[in-house]
Write an enzyme that holds these catalytic residues in place. Structure first.
Site, PDB file in Angstrom:
ATOM      1  N   GLU A 151     -29.043   8.261 -46.388  1.00 23.73           N
ATOM      2  CA  GLU A 151     -28.775   8.481 -47.814  1.00 23.73           C
ATOM      3  C   GLU A 151     -27.375   7.949 -48.058  1.00 23.73           C
ATOM      4  O   GLU A 151     -26.396   8.533 -47.607  1.00 23.73           O
ATOM      5  CB  GLU A 151     -28.896   9.968 -48.167  1.00 23.73           C
ATOM      6  N   CYS A 193     -23.142  11.668 -54.815  1.00 18.98           N
ATOM      7  CA  CYS A 193     -23.979  10.471 -54.768  1.00 18.98           C
ATOM      8  C   CYS A 193     -24.886  10.379 -55.987  1.00 18.98           C
ATOM      9  O   CYS A 193     -25.221   9.285 -56.428  1.00 18.98           O
ATOM     10  CB  CYS A 193     -24.826  10.474 -53.490  1.00 18.98           C
TER      11      CYS A 193
END
Length: 452
Positions: free
Chosen positions: A227, A261
């Site tokens: 990720e 994020c």
């Protein structure tokens, strides 16, 4: 030696000794030994441990939250919420994990088949500082439920958090070696991935870190989940509730001081409502209060470090050199600590690399588009594909956004967020694989087909 630095004051905090080669070997041996027994445990044993860990997080929530505040600067209220979310995550897998692992009967042309999920071994997690508890729990809770064991290489700046998580797991009654925090630097990761006692690796972090880990995992032919961040679009169309969209956009941009994020980083707004949205959004951004993260009245704390603040300031300087205009803010605040003001960038050149980068700070880029085709094209015109948020009350527009935006996740008329129940992850340079939900549990398991 690791020494944490309080980003709100610049003062040094607790120090942690880096593990020696012999100490790393001992931890690997413990992990291998723990796996031999843990893989054979029944689901009731695993779920009982997950519930006990949740209880430890709840009982120690204030202390755990304060460690995160000192080490990476998030506000106390957000740190408390993160700790609470971790408890929810452990309880989710305790409650739903057995059903997720139930064998599946399959009809085949040759007769009967069964799909079973079985553990694979030790999972190495390389985790970042921005959500120092939740990022770890996203891997740890399913690891325990799967019958695997976990090893954590946490970010250098949050070694206190890593040690605290291990403390909670031990206090909950976990067997020795089931989960261990490794106080090591990044240069030790390749050798760990290559070790036969490591079965798989998961990383949340930068593109560069992801490429290095993926390369090492590829050489060792090991499963990897990555990720790697994103530059999430927040698209607002004329049919949207403008007041709610603008208010939510502020939170979506500045949560965790913009260091998430899945923060909304690019506001893409239809021309018909652009001016009205900008007025509301700007007012909301200017009202955000930066200050002492321990103060309940503070909206955002400092950035995680002086270095992180400088990275954002350098990006803003480059964007302005290329023609972007900073309407307000986006400046280092005077005094101690890595504080900076919120800001909004407009007129950012969409064909330049700076418009496609991830801004990890409390500054938004605002773009005007003429129609849904332009909105989708601009949303997809980045190397990332993690999350997205779309605001429309038109069913046809919603269908197009859901189908055509290149991202692992799309939130409709709400801010994007993670939850234990739903899969989390991205595509393109935002990585691959999924965390959370049944999909995150199954990522690091042997899907075995049994015939007959």
């Amino acid at each position: 030696m690791f020494t944490s630095i309080n980003p709100a004051t610049g003062a040094p905090g607790e120090s942690f000794a880096e593990l020696t080669a012999d100490e790393i070997e001992t931890k690997l041996q413990r992990a291998a030994q723990a796996y031999k027994s843990w893989r054979a445990t029944d689901y009731a044993t695993r779920t009982a441990l997950l519930s006990a860990i949740a209880e430890q997080f709840e009982a120690n929530r204030q202390r755990l939250a304060e460690i995160a505040v000192r080490e990476m600067g998030k506000t106390l209220k957000s740190a408390l919420a993160e700790v609470d979310k971790c408890a929810v995550g452990f309880r989710h897998y305790a409650q739903e994990g057995p059903a997720m692992l139930a064998p599946r009967e399959i009809a085949t042309s040759g007769g009967r088949a069964t799909a079973r999920w079985l553990p694979i071994g030790a999972v190495l997690a390389v985790m970042p500082w921005n959500f120092p508890y939740w990022q770890v729990v996203r891997f740890l809770a399913p690891t325990i439920m799967a019958g695997n064991v976990g090893l954590l290489k946490h970010a250098s700046s949050v070694q206190g958090v890593g040690a605290a998580i291990e403390e909670m797991v031990i206090a909950a009654g976990a067997p020795a070696g089931l989960f261990q925090n490794l106080a090591i630097k990044s240069d030790k990761v390749d050798a760990l991935i290559a070790d036969d006692r490591i079965a798989a690796v998961t990383l949340t972090g930068s593109e560069g870190a992801g490429m290095k880990v993926a390369e090492a995992a590829g050489r060792a032919l090991k499963k990897v989940v990555l990720e790697l961040g994103g530059s999430d679009p927040f698209i607002v169309m004329p049919s949207a509730d403008l007041d709610l969209a603008a208010k939510t956009a502020v939170t979506a941009r500045v949560q965790n001081t913009g260091q998430s994020c899945v923060c909304a980083k690019r506001m893409i707004v239809h021309a018909d409502i652009y001016d009205a949205f900008l007025e509301k959004f700007a007012a909301g951004m200017q009202a955000v209060k930066a200050g002492d993260p321990m103060d309940a009245a503070t909206d955002i704390g400092p950035l995680s470090s002086e270095a992180q603040r400088q990275t954002v300031l350098d990006q803003l300087e480059m964007i302005q050199k290329e023609g972007g205009k900073l309407l307000f803010g986006g400046e280092a605040l005077p005094g101690k600590g890595a504080y900076m003001s919120t800001g909004i960038l407009v007129d950012v050149p969409i064909d330049h690399a700076v418009a496609k980068e991830e801004l990890f700070g409390p500054v938004a880029m605002l773009f005007k588009v003429d129609d849904i085709d332009a909105a989708i094209a601009l949303a997809n015109d980045v190397p990332f594909g993690l999350g997205s948020s779309i605001w429309t009350n038109d069913a046809a527009e919603r269908e197009r956004f859901e189908r055509e935006i290149e991202a692992g996740m799309t939130a409709v008329n709400q801010m994007l967020s993670s939850s234990p129940e739903a899969p989390f992850g991205g595509i393109k340079r935002s990585g691959h694989g999924r965390e959370l939900g049944p999909y995150g549990l199954h990522e690091f398991m042997n899907l075995k087909t049994v015939l007959g």
